[in-house]
Design a protein around this motif. Structure first.
Motif, PDB file in Angstrom:
ATOM      1  N   MET A 219     -28.428  -8.918 -11.274  1.00 32.87           N
ATOM      2  CA  MET A 219     -29.690  -9.652 -11.338  1.00 32.87           C
ATOM      3  C   MET A 219     -30.664  -8.911 -12.251  1.00 32.87           C
ATOM      4  SD  MET A 219     -32.263 -10.691  -8.233  1.00 32.87           S
ATOM      5  CE  MET A 219     -32.627  -8.990  -7.844  1.00 32.87           C
ATOM      6  N   THR A 220     -31.293  -9.638 -13.141  1.00 40.70           N
ATOM      7  CA  THR A 220     -32.298  -9.050 -14.024  1.00 40.70           C
ATOM      8  C   THR A 220     -33.650  -9.064 -13.333  1.00 40.70           C
ATOM      9  OG1 THR A 220     -31.103  -9.803 -15.985  1.00 40.70           O
ATOM     10  CG2 THR A 220     -33.423  -9.214 -16.255  1.00 40.70           C
ATOM     11  N   ARG A 221     -34.207  -7.886 -13.118  1.00 43.84           N
ATOM     12  CA  ARG A 221     -35.498  -7.789 -12.447  1.00 43.84           C
ATOM     13  C   ARG A 221     -36.624  -7.756 -13.471  1.00 43.84           C
ATOM     14  NH1 ARG A 221     -32.428  -4.492  -8.911  1.00 43.84           N
ATOM     15  NH2 ARG A 221     -32.603  -5.126  -6.724  1.00 43.84           N
ATOM     16  N   THR A 222     -37.766  -8.288 -13.071  1.00 41.72           N
ATOM     17  CA  THR A 222     -38.986  -8.123 -13.842  1.00 41.72           C
ATOM     18  C   THR A 222     -40.048  -7.593 -12.882  1.00 41.72           C
ATOM     19  OG1 THR A 222     -40.045 -10.275 -13.445  1.00 41.72           O
ATOM     20  CG2 THR A 222     -38.316 -10.196 -15.137  1.00 41.72           C
ATOM     21  N   LEU A 223     -41.239  -7.389 -13.393  1.00 40.46           N
ATOM     22  CA  LEU A 223     -42.346  -6.931 -12.554  1.00 40.46           C
ATOM     23  C   LEU A 223     -43.300  -8.070 -12.212  1.00 40.46           C
ATOM     24  CD1 LEU A 223     -43.101  -3.454 -14.183  1.00 40.46           C
ATOM     25  CD2 LEU A 223     -41.707  -3.970 -12.163  1.00 40.46           C
ATOM     26  N   HIS A 224     -42.851  -9.296 -12.377  1.00 37.48           N
ATOM     27  CA  HIS A 224     -43.686 -10.452 -12.050  1.00 37.48           C
ATOM     28  C   HIS A 224     -44.077 -10.420 -10.569  1.00 37.48           C
ATOM     29  CE1 HIS A 224     -45.351 -14.446 -12.352  1.00 37.48           C
ATOM     30  NE2 HIS A 224     -44.596 -14.852 -11.343  1.00 37.48           N
ATOM     31  N   ASN A 225     -45.370 -10.496 -10.325  1.00 36.93           N
ATOM     32  CA  ASN A 225     -45.931 -10.480  -8.968  1.00 36.93           C
ATOM     33  C   ASN A 225     -45.670  -9.178  -8.213  1.00 36.93           C
ATOM     34  OD1 ASN A 225     -47.263 -12.932  -9.018  1.00 36.93           O
ATOM     35  ND2 ASN A 225     -45.507 -14.079  -8.235  1.00 36.93           N
ATOM     36  N   ARG A 226     -45.155  -8.160  -8.877  1.00 40.56           N
ATOM     37  CA  ARG A 226     -45.005  -6.858  -8.239  1.00 40.56           C
ATOM     38  C   ARG A 226     -46.346  -6.114  -8.324  1.00 40.56           C
ATOM     39  NH1 ARG A 226     -41.048  -8.837  -6.044  1.00 40.56           N
ATOM     40  NH2 ARG A 226     -38.917  -8.313  -6.588  1.00 40.56           N
ATOM     41  N   THR A 227     -46.639  -5.326  -7.315  1.00 44.64           N
ATOM     42  CA  THR A 227     -47.916  -4.617  -7.258  1.00 44.64           C
ATOM     43  C   THR A 227     -47.704  -3.127  -7.498  1.00 44.64           C
ATOM     44  OG1 THR A 227     -48.864  -6.241  -5.736  1.00 44.64           O
ATOM     45  CG2 THR A 227     -49.914  -4.071  -5.822  1.00 44.64           C
TER      46      THR A 227
END
Length: 275
Positions: A1-9
């Motif tokens: 799975m490719t992770r992003t930092l979208h909505n990560r705090t």
């Protein structure tokens, strides 16, 4: 799975300028939430940027920003930052220990006040900010602690010239690696990240070597791109490591680094300390 930092705090110490701001802007491009705990409320006569201008840049880059004016040396300010981050964004996914004080004075020249400042911001600040965020990190999907500090290198050439600063930076690394060992089975990653060459920051310009050293340094974006790769990795797979910026990029197939120092012969780049 490719992770992003979208909505990560991300809860970050410092970040008004330099490497911390570059990392924040890279995360903001994904739509991350950035909580900045920093002291720079008003413009400094010799340094660009405040916590408020940084927040504006983060928003312009596509992220959400929550500036918390405070001091990482102050436990109440740390607790306020953690509580505010959870209240505003529902949790904390990442702690970025960016705030750091530098003095390369020898032991006879280093004042007790400056020594205490480095220990309080670098070592204690790293430990206490990370510690305060642990309850939120334990609830996060892919929690990371990342400290901008060097690998522990016991070569006397790094211990002798600036013992006080070395103690403070190694303290950041020891605190981080200790947390990695303590919480590995509970899924919290904790790593350090350090560059192989100097980076264009106020410390390089004002403390280390002025305009000539700035010319021979890479831009903060190289640090930001490496940090992004670390923070989007699987927390259970990458932890307890003393990572080097250029090695992280190489492991992801990024070996052409010319854009981080345009027009500079790689042989002219200045090596950073502790490596």
């Amino acid at each position: 799975m490719t992770r992003t930092l979208h909505n990560r705090t991300i809860l970050m110490s410092g970040g008004s300028r330099g490497i911390g701001l570059a990392i924040a802007l890279r995360a903001a491009a994904d739509g991350a939430n950035i909580v900045l705990l920093a002291k720079t409320d008003t413009p400094h006569p010799a340094l660009e940027g405040t916590i408020h201008t940084a927040a504006d840049e983060i928003r312009a880059a596509g992220g959400r920003a929550l500036p918390i004016v405070g001091d990482v040396r102050n436990d109440a300010d740390i607790e306020r930052a953690v509580t505010s981050a959870v209240a505003e964004f529902g949790g904390i996914d990442i702690v970025l220990n960016n705030a750091s004080v530098i003095s390369l004075a020898g032991s006879r020249e280093l004042s007790p006040k400056r020594y205490d400042l480095m220990q309080d911001v670098n070592t204690r600040g790293t430990y206490m900010l990370s510690r305060a965020a642990l309850p939120a990190l334990l609830e996060a999907e892919n929690p990371h602690v990342l400290s901008l500090s060097p690998p522990i290198n016991l070569d006397p050439k790094w211990l002798g010239p600036h013992t006080g600063y070395t103690l403070a930076k190694y303290g950041m690394s020891l605190a981080t690696l200790g947390l990695a060992a303590e919480f590995a089975e509970r899924g919290i990653a904790a790593n350090t990240l350090w560059p192989r060459t100097t980076i264009q920051t106020a410390a390089v310009s004002n403390v280390l070597g002025g305009a000539e050293l700035m010319r021979r340094s890479r831009t903060p974006e190289i640090y930001a791109d490496a940090a992004y790769l670390v923070l989007t990795s699987d927390a259970r797979e990458l932890t307890g490591r003393s990572l080097i910026v250029e090695d992280v990029l190489a492991e992801h197939g990024i070996t052409d680094l010319e854009r981080y120092a345009p027009g500079i012969d790689p042989a002219d780049l200045y090596p950073d300390i502790f490596l």
